[in-house]
Design a protein around this motif. Structure first.
Motif: not given
Length: 59
Positions: A1-14
């Protein structure tokens, strides 16, 4: 998972699991964000109080 400073959390799920989660949370009257923040403050950061900011508040 990429790490950034945006405050967003993105995960991939079925997609089916995502749908099941959303349905279960809807029955409880929660959004995924509300539920996630509740869990974080309950399990990971129990001594820290959530910000009283509608944009970031869990409760």
């Amino acid at each position: 998972m990429a790490v950034g400073n945006s405050g967003r959390l993105v995960i991939e799920l079925d997609p089916e699991l995502k749908l099941q989660i959303r349905r279960a949370l809807k029955k409880k009257g929660l959004t995924m964000k509300e539920w996630l923040l509740e869990q974080v403050h309950k399990d990971l950061l129990p001594l820290e109080k959530p910000k009283n900011d509608k944009k970031h508040a869990a409760f």
